[in-house]
Design a protein around this motif. Structure first.
Motif, PDB file in Angstrom:
ATOM      1  N   LYS A 451       0.853  -1.196   0.000  1.00  0.00           N
ATOM      2  CA  LYS A 451       0.000   0.000   0.000  1.00  0.00           C
ATOM      3  C   LYS A 451       0.885   1.241   0.000  1.00  0.00           C
ATOM      4  CE  LYS A 451      -4.165   1.859   0.352  1.00  0.00           C
ATOM      5  NZ  LYS A 451      -5.184   1.691  -0.678  1.00  0.00           N
ATOM      6  N   LEU A 452       1.027   1.858  -1.157  1.00  0.00           N
ATOM      7  CA  LEU A 452       1.855   3.051  -1.278  1.00  0.00           C
ATOM      8  C   LEU A 452       1.002   4.307  -1.301  1.00  0.00           C
ATOM      9  CD1 LEU A 452       4.446   2.032  -4.021  1.00  0.00           C
ATOM     10  CD2 LEU A 452       4.878   2.289  -1.577  1.00  0.00           C
ATOM     11  N   SER A 453       1.567   5.396  -0.800  1.00  0.00           N
ATOM     12  CA  SER A 453       0.874   6.681  -0.907  1.00  0.00           C
ATOM     13  C   SER A 453       1.018   7.213  -2.327  1.00  0.00           C
ATOM     14  CB  SER A 453       1.447   7.686   0.094  1.00  0.00           C
ATOM     15  OG  SER A 453       2.721   8.098  -0.320  1.00  0.00           O
ATOM     16  N   SER A 454       0.277   8.233  -2.633  1.00  0.00           N
ATOM     17  CA  SER A 454       0.241   8.760  -3.998  1.00  0.00           C
ATOM     18  C   SER A 454       1.580   9.330  -4.445  1.00  0.00           C
ATOM     19  CB  SER A 454      -0.840   9.835  -4.111  1.00  0.00           C
ATOM     20  OG  SER A 454      -0.551  10.916  -3.242  1.00  0.00           O
ATOM     21  N   MET A 455       2.474   9.691  -3.490  1.00  0.00           N
ATOM     22  CA  MET A 455       3.726  10.347  -3.896  1.00  0.00           C
ATOM     23  C   MET A 455       4.597   9.438  -4.767  1.00  0.00           C
ATOM     24  SD  MET A 455       6.094  10.371  -0.441  1.00  0.00           S
ATOM     25  CE  MET A 455       4.800  10.877   0.663  1.00  0.00           C
ATOM     26  N   TYR A 456       4.513   8.120  -4.578  1.00  0.00           N
ATOM     27  CA  TYR A 456       5.332   7.201  -5.367  1.00  0.00           C
ATOM     28  C   TYR A 456       4.782   7.068  -6.783  1.00  0.00           C
ATOM     29  CZ  TYR A 456       7.458   6.348  -0.919  1.00  0.00           C
ATOM     30  OH  TYR A 456       8.117   6.540   0.272  1.00  0.00           O
ATOM     31  N   TYR A 457       3.465   7.013  -6.892  1.00  0.00           N
ATOM     32  CA  TYR A 457       2.843   7.037  -8.217  1.00  0.00           C
ATOM     33  C   TYR A 457       3.150   8.364  -8.918  1.00  0.00           C
ATOM     34  CZ  TYR A 457       0.087   2.934  -6.820  1.00  0.00           C
ATOM     35  OH  TYR A 457      -0.315   1.684  -6.406  1.00  0.00           O
ATOM     36  N   THR A 458       3.102   9.438  -8.146  1.00  0.00           N
ATOM     37  CA  THR A 458       3.341  10.764  -8.724  1.00  0.00           C
ATOM     38  C   THR A 458       4.767  10.891  -9.240  1.00  0.00           C
ATOM     39  OG1 THR A 458       1.710  11.721  -7.217  1.00  0.00           O
ATOM     40  CG2 THR A 458       3.253  13.239  -8.256  1.00  0.00           C
ATOM     41  N   ALA A 459       5.729  10.270  -8.535  1.00  0.00           N
ATOM     42  CA  ALA A 459       7.129  10.320  -8.983  1.00  0.00           C
ATOM     43  C   ALA A 459       7.278   9.693 -10.364  1.00  0.00           C
ATOM     44  CB  ALA A 459       8.029   9.607  -7.974  1.00  0.00           C
ATOM     45  N   LEU A 460       6.642   8.536 -10.567  1.00  0.00           N
ATOM     46  CA  LEU A 460       6.716   7.887 -11.883  1.00  0.00           C
ATOM     47  C   LEU A 460       5.881   8.652 -12.910  1.00  0.00           C
ATOM     48  CD1 LEU A 460       7.815   5.546 -13.545  1.00  0.00           C
ATOM     49  CD2 LEU A 460       5.822   4.189 -12.852  1.00  0.00           C
ATOM     50  N   LEU A 461       4.753   9.188 -12.477  1.00  0.00           N
ATOM     51  CA  LEU A 461       3.907   9.981 -13.375  1.00  0.00           C
ATOM     52  C   LEU A 461       4.666  11.194 -13.905  1.00  0.00           C
ATOM     53  CD1 LEU A 461       1.007  10.126 -14.549  1.00  0.00           C
ATOM     54  CD2 LEU A 461       0.417  11.594 -12.608  1.00  0.00           C
ATOM     55  N   LYS A 462       5.499  11.785 -13.040  1.00  0.00           N
ATOM     56  CA  LYS A 462       6.313  12.930 -13.472  1.00  0.00           C
ATOM     57  C   LYS A 462       7.320  12.507 -14.543  1.00  0.00           C
ATOM     58  CE  LYS A 462       7.596  15.960 -10.391  1.00  0.00           C
ATOM     59  NZ  LYS A 462       8.320  16.639  -9.282  1.00  0.00           N
ATOM     60  N   VAL A 463       7.866  11.303 -14.402  1.00  0.00           N
ATOM     61  CA  VAL A 463       8.785  10.781 -15.423  1.00  0.00           C
ATOM     62  C   VAL A 463       8.061  10.662 -16.765  1.00  0.00           C
ATOM     63  CG1 VAL A 463      10.188   8.786 -16.118  1.00  0.00           C
ATOM     64  CG2 VAL A 463      10.185   9.549 -13.721  1.00  0.00           C
ATOM     65  N   TYR A 464       6.840  10.120 -16.713  1.00  0.00           N
ATOM     66  CA  TYR A 464       6.050   9.992 -17.945  1.00  0.00           C
ATOM     67  C   TYR A 464       5.716  11.357 -18.541  1.00  0.00           C
ATOM     68  CZ  TYR A 464       5.327   5.026 -16.796  1.00  0.00           C
ATOM     69  OH  TYR A 464       5.507   3.693 -16.526  1.00  0.00           O
ATOM     70  N   ALA A 465       5.382  12.309 -17.692  1.00  0.00           N
ATOM     71  CA  ALA A 465       5.043  13.650 -18.168  1.00  0.00           C
ATOM     72  C   ALA A 465       6.249  14.302 -18.839  1.00  0.00           C
ATOM     73  CB  ALA A 465       4.552  14.517 -17.012  1.00  0.00           C
ATOM     74  N   ASN A 466       7.424  14.171 -18.232  1.00  0.00           N
ATOM     75  CA  ASN A 466       8.637  14.788 -18.787  1.00  0.00           C
ATOM     76  C   ASN A 466       9.054  14.177 -20.112  1.00  0.00           C
ATOM     77  OD1 ASN A 466       8.853  16.556 -16.625  1.00  0.00           O
ATOM     78  ND2 ASN A 466      10.205  15.222 -15.457  1.00  0.00           N
ATOM     79  N   HIS A 467       8.634  12.933 -20.350  1.00  0.00           N
ATOM     80  CA  HIS A 467       9.001  12.258 -21.594  1.00  0.00           C
ATOM     81  C   HIS A 467       7.808  12.076 -22.542  1.00  0.00           C
ATOM     82  CE1 HIS A 467      12.342  11.249 -18.874  1.00  0.00           C
ATOM     83  NE2 HIS A 467      13.072  11.198 -19.964  1.00  0.00           N
ATOM     84  N   LYS A 468       6.722  12.775 -22.241  1.00  0.00           N
ATOM     85  CA  LYS A 468       5.525  12.825 -23.107  1.00  0.00           C
ATOM     86  C   LYS A 468       4.946  11.440 -23.383  1.00  0.00           C
ATOM     87  CE  LYS A 468       7.247  17.059 -25.280  1.00  0.00           C
ATOM     88  NZ  LYS A 468       7.559  17.773 -26.514  1.00  0.00           N
ATOM     89  N   LEU A 469       4.915  10.614 -22.349  1.00  0.00           N
ATOM     90  CA  LEU A 469       4.383   9.247 -22.464  1.00  0.00           C
ATOM     91  C   LEU A 469       2.949   9.239 -21.938  1.00  0.00           C
ATOM     92  CD1 LEU A 469       7.580   7.355 -21.221  1.00  0.00           C
ATOM     93  CD2 LEU A 469       6.811   7.648 -23.592  1.00  0.00           C
ATOM     94  N   LEU A 470       2.040   9.777 -22.740  1.00  0.00           N
ATOM     95  CA  LEU A 470       0.666   9.979 -22.292  1.00  0.00           C
ATOM     96  C   LEU A 470      -0.049   8.672 -21.984  1.00  0.00           C
ATOM     97  CD1 LEU A 470      -1.677  11.903 -21.752  1.00  0.00           C
ATOM     98  CD2 LEU A 470      -2.238  11.827 -24.192  1.00  0.00           C
ATOM     99  N   SER A 471       0.062   7.687 -22.854  1.00  0.00           N
ATOM    100  CA  SER A 471      -0.677   6.437 -22.639  1.00  0.00           C
ATOM    101  C   SER A 471      -0.204   5.724 -21.371  1.00  0.00           C
ATOM    102  CB  SER A 471      -0.517   5.507 -23.851  1.00  0.00           C
ATOM    103  OG  SER A 471       0.852   5.208 -24.059  1.00  0.00           O
TER     104      SER A 471
END
Length: 615
Positions: A451-471
């Protein structure tokens, strides 16, 4: 303190002048220019015993406006004259501006967050806590122990209308209610941002006389009221507090909430009231003003330092962090280094957060050799003995593009990785463009901690955002939802960036609107700025104005950046901005050189060489 002010202000001239201010008898609501006009007459009237010899450069440099904090009032008006090129650009937010969702993570992006908990301000950060809560704040408390307490479970499980009834029933069943259990419960509710329920609990404690309220208890309640209902309600609550409990802790709690809301006029009003009431001016109160002016008007930071010197208020580690970060943002590396030297001469050793901050600014200024030397010093001779530095070293080495160093540090952690180190390595791999490695680290932490808090998902989500990986970003958000993660302002900010970077600005806009309306999330200032920047680049005046107005509606007003971007929309659309100067003046915003150039470009009545010939 003089050394700090010297370091905080670039000296451009050796010309001097006398500036006189009477410490206790300044006229309320007096504008600074009026005080300047009275300098000579005041000098004659009060004599040299009341004068302070200040270099002219302190008044005209890029870091100070001619405002006098020795009087009872603080001016909200920015100085419009400056010789600094740094003033031409908006001085944006940086690491210390927004409370982080993670305690100790180091983010090297422009809007990264450095924990204020690490600033040595632990006692000050607990301004809204009762004595027991404040004591608990500095201790390692088992989350299982706190979450398993019957009192906490009753409050968290009950619906908001049923909280009072559930508490009454719990007490009627003969359960004891000690201060320690009350404090554990309040602390946990705060950590989970359940402010409304925490406030209900405190109101129940007060109404049922289950707790003898002291000043810190009232301060805790005041803090919760400000968070749930706003500053105005909190001010009215102070009138209900017994006079004997209306001390410095009450007003500094209100001050901190005004600063958190970036309400400049109200924060200055509260600070002045503290002085009028004869309350002590603490380091914490001055730090709040420094934090406010770091966000809004860096020219006034030196005014606060003058006040601290006069009142003999000693700077704390957090004071130095604010000053170091401010100089780093302005690319004044020598000034930043002088502040570091002053801090060490005052006997205050830099912690990992401030060391990471200095390295970040070296990297930003292109001083890679200095950054590498500072990294080696931070790492020490044995990384195993200095394990606490790993979570800072990983993203910093990544910012320098040193994948081999990131690999080396991570290998030292992999045998028994700590959860915050996973957060750091996800960020590091993302900065290096190694998306698959970031994903591997995320999946590994997900296996170890189900059970992880949202900050760990957000860290990876930021990686996707920076590399334009929308899907991939969409899939990750779905996993967040399936796992019951809360989407807070930080996650929302990254989600908006994900869609904007993929070119779906309208979709990002609709997500932001729905999140604000349906989930009662107050988005970050920079989330709106992300949208505003894109609409401005397009010359989309209609949508730019809409975002601008939404910023005003949620009390994000009075910042130069949003006016610059809105003007850019008019410039790119090649459309006159009628009355824009008056709009800025009404909001007490005064154009710097860059904005003045934009205003000239969209002035429908400006004269050009051709128009003058035709006329």
């Amino acid at each position: 303190m003089w050394a700090i002010r010297r370091a905080a202000i670039p000296v451009r001239s050796h010309t001097h002048r006398f500036v006189v201010a009477r410490c206790c008898h300044a006229i309320p609501e007096t504008p600074s220019n009026y005080l300047e006009q009275r300098e000579v007459r005041q000098g004659k009237e009060y004599g040299r015993s009341h004068s302070y010899y200040i270099p002219k450069s302190l008044l005209c440099g890029s870091s100070i406006s001619p405002t006098f904090l020795w009087g009872r009032n603080l001016s909200s008006q920015a100085c419009v004259t400056s010789n600094s090129k740094a003033d031409d650009a908006e001085e944006g937010f940086s690491d210390l501006d927004v409370p982080p969702e993670t305690d100790n993570s180091i983010d090297l992006s422009e809007e990264g967050n450095l924990s204020e908990e690490d600033s040595g301000e632990a006692a000050d950060k607990s301004i809204g806590l009762s004595d027991s809560e404040s004591d608990l704040k500095g201790k390692k408390v088992s989350s299982k122990k706190v979450c398993s307490t019957p009192l906490f479970k009753i409050i968290i499980d009950a619906s908001r209308p049923a909280v009072t009834g559930a508490l009454n029933k719990w007490v009627e069943e003969g359960n004891a209610l000690g201060r320690n259990e009350v404090s554990f419960t309040l602390l946990t509710l705060r950590k989970r941002k359940k402010y409304a329920k925490a406030l209900q609990f405190m109101e129940w404690l007060e109404s049922t006389k289950r707790l003898d309220f002291a000043e810190r208890d009232y301060a805790s309640q005041l803090d919760l009221i400000a968070k749930v209902y706003g500053i105005n309600k909190a001010e009215k609550f102070i009138e209900k507090i017994p006079q004997s409990c209306r001390g410095e802790i009450i007003y500094r709690t209100l001050l901190a909430n005004c600063v958190g809301a970036v309400n400049v006029s109200k924060a200055e009003e509260v600070f002045n009231k503290m002085r009028d009431l004869g309350l002590p001016i603490s380091t914490f109160a001055c730090n709040q003003l420094l934090l406010l002016y770091k966000r809004i008007n860096k020219k006034k930071i030196a005014d606060v330092l003058l006040l601290m010197e006069k009142e003999n208020v000693k700077p704390s580690l957090f004071t130095y962090k604010l000053l170091v970060d401010t100089k780093g943002i302005s690319k004044d590396i020598s000034g930043m280094e002088q502040i570091m030297e002053t801090m060490k001469s005052d006997g205050i050793e830099p912690d990992f957060v401030i060391q990471a901050m200095v390295i970040k600014h070296y990297i930003s200024a292109g001083l890679k050799d200095k950054a590498e030397a500072a990294l080696k010093e931070m790492e020490g001779s044995d990384i195993k003995e200095n394990r606490a530095s790993c979570k800072a070293l990983l993203p910093l080495y990544a910012a320098l593009g040193k994948a081999d160093e990131v690999e080396r540090i991570w290998k030292e952690c992999e045998a028994s990785p700590r959860i915050d180190e996973f957060l750091a390595v996800i960020e590091a791999w993302g900065k290096l463009g190694l998306v698959e490695k970031a994903e591997e680290a995320f999946e590994e932490v997900l296996k170890k901690w189900k059970k992880l808090s949202s900050m760990y998902y957000t860290a990876l989500l930021k990686v996707y955002a920076n590399h334009k990986l929308l899907s991939k970003g969409k899939d990750l958000v779905k996993r967040m939802s399936d796992n019951g993660c809360r989407i807070g302002p930080t996650t929302l900010d990254v989600l908006v960036k994900l869609y904007v970077e993929a070119g779906e600005v309208e979709k990002a806009d609709s997500i932001l609107q729905r999140a604000n309306q349906n989930n009662q999330i107050k988005p970050r200032y920079n989330t709106y700025i992300t949208l505003l920047e894109n609409y401005a680049k397009r010359g989309d005046i209609h949508n730019a104005e809409k975002v601008f107005n939404r910023l005003r509606q949620i009390a994000y007003a009075g910042r130069m950046k949003q006016y610059q971007l809105l003007l850019l929309a008019y410039v790119n659309a090649k459309t006159p901005a009628y009355g824009f100067r008056e709009r800025m003046k009404a909001d007490n915003i005064f154009p710097n050189k860059a904005v003045a150039a934009q205003l000239a470009a969209v002035d429908a009545f400006r004269k050009t060489q051709i128009s003058e010939l035709l006329d």
